[in-house]
Design a protein around this motif. Structure first.
Motif, short mmCIF file in Angstrom:
data_model
loop_
_atom_site.label_atom_id
_atom_site.label_comp_id
_atom_site.label_asym_id
_atom_site.label_seq_id
_atom_site.Cartn_x
_atom_site.Cartn_y
_atom_site.Cartn_z
N ALA A 159 0.84 -1.20 0.00
CA ALA A 159 0.00 0.00 0.00
C ALA A 159 0.87 1.26 0.00
O ALA A 159 0.62 2.20 -0.76
CB ALA A 159 -0.94 -0.02 1.20
N ALA A 160 1.91 1.25 0.83
CA ALA A 160 2.80 2.42 0.90
C ALA A 160 3.48 2.64 -0.46
O ALA A 160 3.59 3.78 -0.93
CB ALA A 160 3.84 2.23 2.00
N THR A 205 2.33 1.66 -3.37
CA THR A 205 1.29 2.07 -4.34
C THR A 205 1.04 3.57 -4.27
O THR A 205 0.99 4.26 -5.30
CB THR A 205 -0.03 1.31 -4.05
N VAL A 206 0.87 4.08 -3.06
CA VAL A 206 0.59 5.52 -2.90
C VAL A 206 1.81 6.33 -3.35
O VAL A 206 1.70 7.32 -4.08
CB VAL A 206 0.20 5.86 -1.44
N ASN A 245 2.08 6.41 -7.12
CA ASN A 245 1.10 7.31 -7.74
C ASN A 245 1.61 8.75 -7.74
O ASN A 245 1.55 9.43 -8.77
CB ASN A 245 -0.24 7.20 -7.00
N HIS A 246 2.12 9.19 -6.61
CA HIS A 246 2.56 10.59 -6.53
C HIS A 246 3.87 10.80 -7.29
O HIS A 246 4.10 11.87 -7.86
CB HIS A 246 2.65 11.03 -5.06
N ARG A 284 2.93 11.29 -10.81
CA ARG A 284 2.40 12.64 -11.10
C ARG A 284 3.53 13.62 -11.38
O ARG A 284 3.41 14.50 -12.23
CB ARG A 284 1.54 13.14 -9.93
N GLN A 340 2.08 16.15 -18.89
CA GLN A 340 1.20 17.11 -18.22
C GLN A 340 1.95 18.43 -18.16
O GLN A 340 3.19 18.44 -18.03
CB GLN A 340 0.92 16.65 -16.78
N LEU A 385 5.35 14.58 -0.85
CA LEU A 385 4.64 13.37 -0.41
C LEU A 385 5.47 12.13 -0.67
O LEU A 385 5.56 11.23 0.18
CB LEU A 385 3.31 13.24 -1.18
N THR A 443 8.09 11.80 1.98
CA THR A 443 7.51 11.29 3.24
C THR A 443 7.22 9.80 3.14
O THR A 443 7.56 9.02 4.02
CB THR A 443 6.21 12.06 3.57
N LEU A 444 6.59 9.41 2.04
CA LEU A 444 6.17 8.01 1.87
C LEU A 444 7.36 7.08 1.69
O LEU A 444 7.29 5.90 2.03
CB LEU A 444 5.23 7.90 0.67
#
Lengths: 150, 150
Positions: free
Chosen positions: A36-37, A39-40, A43-44, A47, A56, A69, A72-73
């Motif tokens: 989960a960590a 994955t998040v 994602n960021h 981005r 983008q 983020l 931190t993650l």
């Protein structure tokens, strides 16, 4: 001698695992957490990557927020690599534990690289973000190549 | 009139979903992201809870670190509640979108409560942590009761 080394390693692993395990109900919970960590974080990181690659439009504020983020993650997943959790719903290879020093060095390298990315993003300079993103991406890939099942 | 309301709602949902969706490849990716963010948040919230309930000895620094992480993570899952993603590998109920204002109010309440928990943890006062943890826990439960399948 070999048995002695194995016992010492097992004891060291148990010592390392004890405080980490307190965070988790069991091995399955540890696997779920680290995935989960990651994955998040992924994602960021993506981005920032979308801006670094021009897919983008570059928005310095959004890039800095996402890179912060990621920084931190990036500190979180490692506690979830509890000894014995190369089983079940995971692509983690046993080498994570048999080559624990090398794995930790890779994890440290990634954390240093995303800290640099976050610092670069704070400057608002797209070229700096591109360079730092590329370098951070290499540290992700290095561990995925060596320590993750295809 | 009812059709008009439905169309207006659909248009509003599309507007809301557009910037969020840019963060995700598709609905499945959004579901995976929000679940992962809630998993990581839940883990760190539980670490504070173990100290609040006396299951683990109180360590002010660890409590503050974990509560700060919860506060950061509490801002993330909502982007993943992209319209139409009450299908697939999720326990999200359709009311999340049909009662979007109430769901957002609940999400905001939780974020405010964990910000208070993080502030309480920074003081190092266990009683303050206990109170704030209980209040934050109620905001988690409220949304799980109303918006999550059993």
């Amino acid at each position: 001698m070999k048995l002695m080394a194995t016992l010492t390693l097992a004891a060291a692993a148990a010592t390392l695992a004890a405080p980490a395990m307190a965070q988790f109900k069991n091995g399955e919970d540890a696997v779920k957490y680290r995935k989960a960590a990651l994955t998040v974080m992924g994602n960021h990181f993506a981005r920032v990557g979308a801006m670094a690659s021009g897919k983008q439009p570059f928005d310095a504020r959004v890039a800095a927020e996402n890179a912060a983020l990621v920084e931190t993650l990036s500190k979180l997943p490692w506690a979830g690599f509890v000894a014995g959790t190369d089983k079940g719903d995971t692509r983690a290879l046993p080498e994570i534990w048999t080559e624990a020093d090398a794995f930790k060095a890779g994890a440290d390298k990634m954390q240093a690289a995303v800290a640099k990315l976050s610092a670069a993003a704070k400057t608002g300079n797209l070229d700096a973000v591109k360079t730092a993103f590329g370098e951070a991406g290499q540290t992700c890939k290095a561990c995925h190549d060596d320590y993750r099942k295809d």
